[in-house]
Design an enzyme around this catalytic site. Structure first.
Site, PDB file in Angstrom:
ATOM      1  N   GLU A 315       0.842  -1.060  -0.034  1.00  0.00           N
ATOM      2  CA  GLU A 315       0.082   0.068  -0.148  1.00  0.00           C
ATOM      3  C   GLU A 315       0.973   1.339   0.054  1.00  0.00           C
ATOM      4  O   GLU A 315       0.505   2.215   0.613  1.00  0.00           O
ATOM      5  CB  GLU A 315      -1.000  -0.148   1.160  1.00  0.00           C
ATOM      6  N   CYS A 399     -11.245   2.793   5.793  1.00  0.00           N
ATOM      7  CA  CYS A 399     -10.642   3.889   6.105  1.00  0.00           C
ATOM      8  C   CYS A 399     -10.704   4.986   5.151  1.00  0.00           C
ATOM      9  O   CYS A 399     -10.733   6.396   5.818  1.00  0.00           O
ATOM     10  CB  CYS A 399      -9.102   3.631   6.223  1.00  0.00           C
TER      11      CYS A 399
END
Lengths: 636, 636
Positions: A315, A399
């Protein structure tokens, strides 16, 4: 000592009334916050913190998508509460407030006698608290709860959660540090650092600032805490899935870091905390590290949209100039995090390097994460799609929705910065701010159709005439920008331009008016020759907006279009396009499949035929018929 | 009935003596087969079939890389045995033969009284045989054991394993079919179909052919066997990880299939089996399906290297024209499988459509999987690398090493095809073949420096003068190819060219000599305009070889190079390059980073400076210093 740090306005001090942002803030208020609450509830997050739920294993609480409970769930509730706080400052919403109160009540009853507050380690793995800071998001969750508590307190005046998190922060401060018996740990996912600085500002309690500084200072030191911590758990530090502590920016002390590496969101949050500490303390080594990391990011590792972190595997970041478009991960949260970092770099001084990038990330790589109605989201934000990338309702790791939601709902805080005798105008957003400058309340009103048009009117209304510096960002993309004061155009000799901000120091009186004219030419951006994917291509930009080609607007498949380097590009406002926006249109040519006759490879090139290229702002893509999208268009 | 099917020569009937292939076959003989045996052994595969091992759970047998036992392990042993068989035909190797004998002995003792032979279901999940044909590779393993048994029997004359697999095949034939009490199943991973056709040829037992035909005919029928099978296990058919039965080409009956879909290796093996059955039976609907699938592959879904299957997610096909270079999966086994399929399509008739592609896949996308010394391997074969893709010693799924190994070691079988009164020369490879044509033994000798040079001498030596047709492939890439017979150049009127093969029917006598001259111009290939990644780029090809740019040969980073559309490209043999090969070299230009000054994006294009572009054959990359690689080079 006078305050030279440019701090954001107090929550609620800026009322946005803007052609571009008001509808987007409304979509967060009427869309995002409600759907996010509902999806957190469906997922079992609220049950997960409920001390009354004892009859089934919490691991199986998840109500949707077969998702099991996650270690980071408390953070999502923290961001929900924060977003709700910002939204409640926009307009009252008793129903929403009641929902948040109920969550706060559960957190209060969940809190342990010593102040500890993490649902995973209270219910799922009791007895294991503080045993794996590297992976478990424990302090990260605390940070988001702190941010949520502050926003909710500012919005409602209710101190319950603020008191809860202060007790928790006090436990954390007692647990971590360099004193005898303390753990010398810090979180694998930075976040608590910037939250503690906010908590210091909210409460005036310097000990929270000192705790933030400890976490920053301790990070990456040898002997490495994560090694010792793993061994204490009976784990082999070398067997870590992510291999290097670069993943969490703990590979060396932060003042020695010079490459943006690892998980992009973690990086942005850490650097935000570093910039906070550097601004508050004047720590030159820390400020220099921030500046080095900034230069590395913008010089080698940033997408033209302000997105970053090309790889799904970590990520995050990979290698210099590795910026693939179609497989770009470019998480929404990372671009949101860049806005956070940039806004804190602006705390040190008005500087266009930071202001321009904050604007770029905000209007492009961050805002793209939010659908027009606020109810659908991108997690990853590629710069090219063949038609298979679409906004989703929910994600295993949810998120991004509250991150872009809390940013948009609290946008006023990014528009201005205020110090004792200086106000900076970082962003051009219509509305009204009430700021305390040089001991005087100053009302600043912006009127603009930005980003569609480049004229901005800024009216200064101090309570009484008062001297201060108004620093107005002159965006780097508008080299012919001009500034007028009370109707008179200022020549270069009439004002200081420093760090790309026009610095107007004078005694300001009611109805003083500064006008900006920012000519918005359509730019063809080129990428450095080492960005292999962008070779022979241009990205179109107008004002702060990166454009993209979407199938729905183009008769020709977008990948077949070629834009001549000299073709004029028209920019026209289209009121019917997604609530009104400026489209780009240009004559182009298109590679033709005539003569290919079913073959895939041949020695002769394709013929070309005339075509029209149409582009819309990147942030707005995938809000209509699904299809292909391309930011970097081939250029003849 | 006369045999019109072009069948490959018997194993051992072709002795290769070739400048290109002999060293590569030697590397399989001295490298691949030994390291593959050793790594299988280390992994625990041989223990896994050993009935004497009872003292530890077989699931934990794995000795290396923490790999646990896999359902498909028997297939790797099958391919090891097959590769060993082919290698033993090249040269005696008593030590290798002893190792294989020991494995065969274990298989013999493992075999169940009813003939069943699969180590997973005998030792790991007893009682579960034939309960998940979709996922468990059970018949696939059987297929590879059959192929291994045949090759080992042909090489050594030892029938033990052949008898074992015949008993197993008899059990399979009793278990599966449309008769009363039989299961109407077929394997999720095709392979057994083509193996059973081979077993029919090896044994003359038609029932094996009928079983293969049953598996082909049954595939994809409704009600769907995999649905029923899943329900019988108590599983939800809709919950399958891969979603659609396209993954295993069982989404509809094979005669209705018209798109190459799903897992690429499965597709190639299935289509090979289909082509086998079509050739043997003259089934027009099946032949038409093969032709449709072929056209779909080569028209829309094939890399220029002969690799295929862009996606790692399904190890297979995605959408038309979706051929990304850097992330190409393009499994070695899939290109090997295309060689298998093409060779079987050639069974129907000599046809350049199949011969050219067989050659392309062989020399490029398949051969790239094998290092120069035969001990290192690629699983995936991207067409672009930034320097992070390298050959490995071992893989969780070690299917590729024995696949490319058995292909190279048995190459002779792909060079020729023989029917009753016809011999086809499909490939240009030095050496000697002894074929039975029109009841006569004919020795055919090729002499050539192909693929480095385009002249090929073919000598025909029949035992006694005999009439038959010699069909010689005239490659599509050599439009000015010429053929001479006994020193006299044949004009178009002197011979029939049909399907791209020169058909020379005459009464052949000893020392008749056919000479081919295949001028090898360097071609610049362009891709269809819907292959977005290749837009504005060319791939360089000379003869059958696709070229690539590797860092080690180029001073300029390869992604910065631009080849002018008219620049001459020199092709020169370099004896010092990896055992000798033809390099390409051209004047080019390179984008310069001068003036970029640390910025990543700007409005002006990069300057250009003169540079030299150097390319080597794609199959040979990553055999020297590691670095970046690119097949598709930007073209001005």
């Amino acid at each position: 000592m006078s305050q030279t740090i440019l701090r954001p306005p107090a929550m609620g001090a800026v009322r946005i009334d803007d052609v571009f942002w008001s509808p987007r803030m409304a979509s967060v208020r009427t869309g995002t916050v409600g759907v996010f609450y509902e999806r957190c509830r469906e997922a079992g997050m609220i049950d997960h913190i409920d001390p009354d739920i004892k009859d089934k294993p919490r691991r199986q609480l998840a109500g949707i998508h077969g998702m099991s409970a996650q270690r980071f769930w408390d953070s999502d509730l923290g961001k929900l509460i924060e977003m709700a706080g910002h939204v409640l400052l926009l307009a009252p919403d008793p129903a929403l407030e009641a929902k948040i109160d109920a969550i706060v009540d559960k957190f209060g009853r969940m809190q342990q006698p010593d102040g500890y507050l993490n649902s995973w380690f209270i219910y799922q793995e009791p007895g294991k608290r503080w045993t794996n800071l590297r992976d478990d998001h424990e302090l990260y969750c605390a940070g988001h709860l702190i941010e949520g508590a502050i926003a909710y307190w500012r919005a409602t005046g209710k101190r319950a959660l603020l008191d809860i998190v202060c007790r928790y922060a006090d436990l954390i401060a007692a647990t971590f540090g360099t004193g005898p018996g303390q753990k010398r740990g810090y979180c694998g996912h930075p976040e608590i650092e910037l939250a503690l600085v906010e908590l210091y500002h909210a409460t005036g309690e310097k000990r929270y600032f000192e705790l933030a500084r400890y976490f920053i200072d301790e990070r990456g030191r040898q002997p490495h805490y994560y090694d010792a911590e793993a061994r204490a758990r009976g784990a082999d530090p070398a067997a870590w899935h992510f291999g290097s502590y670069e993943y969490c920016q703990a590979h060396k002390p932060v003042r020695e870091q010079d490459k943006v590496v690892g998980h992009a969101v973690r990086a942005m949050y850490l650097y935000s905390g570093m910039a906070d500490i550097a601004a508050e303390t004047g720590d030159a080594a820390l400020a220099a590290a921030c500046a080095r990391l900034w230069a590395d990011l913008v010089g080698k590792r940033l997408y033209v949209t302000g997105g970053m972190g090309p790889s799904a595997a970590n990520e995050g970041f990979t290698a210099d100039y590795d910026l693939p478009n179609r497989t770009a991960y470019a998480e929404t949260c990372a671009a949101v995090g860049l806005v956070f970092w940039a806004s804190r770099m602006l705390g040190l001084a008005p500087d266009r390097r930071y202001g321009d990038l904050m604007e770029l990330a905000l209007y492009n790589g961050a805002l793209s994460g939010l659908s027009r109605d606020g109810t659908l989201f991108f997690y990853d934000n590629p710069l090219e799609s063949r038609g298979d990338h679409h906004r989703w309702k929910w994600h295993r790791c949810p998120c991004c929705p509250p991150n872009i939601g809390r940013l948009v709902a609290s946008l006023g805080r990014y528009v201005y910065g205020a110090a004792d005798d200086r106000v900076a105008v970082h962003l051009f957003v219509g509305g009204e701010a009430r700021l305390a400058v040089a001991g005087t309340e100053v009302r600043i009103t912006q009127r603009t159709r930005y980003p569609w048009e480049g004229s901005v009117s800024i009216t200064i209304d101090p309570e009484r005439p008062v001297e201060f510096e108004l620093a107005v960002r002159m965006p780097g993309w508008s080299p012919n920008a001009s500034v007028s004061l009370n109707g008179r155009k200022l020549l270069r000799g009439d004002m200081v331009i420093d760090g790309g901000y026009a610095r107007l120091r004078r005694r300001w009186s009611k109805r003083d008016r500064v006008e900006l004219d920012l000519p918005m030419a359509v730019e063809r951006l080129r990428a450095h020759p080492d960005v292999a994917e962008d070779a022979g291509r241009v990205a179109l930009k107008r004002g702060p907006l990166i454009y993209c080609l979407e199938s729905v607007d183009n008769e020709t498949p977008v990948h077949r279009l070629l834009l001549d380097a000299r073709a004029p590009i028209a920019a026209n406002y289209d009121a019917a396009l997604l609530g009104g926006m400026v489209r780009l249109e240009a004559g182009a040519s298109a590679e033709s499949e005539a003569g290919w006759n079913g073959s895939l490879y041949r020695t002769g090139p394709s013929g070309q035929s005339p075509a029209t290229l149409r582009a819309i702002p990147y942030f707005a893509w995938d809000n209509r018929a699904p299809g292909a999208m391309e930011v970097w268009v081939r250029s003849g």
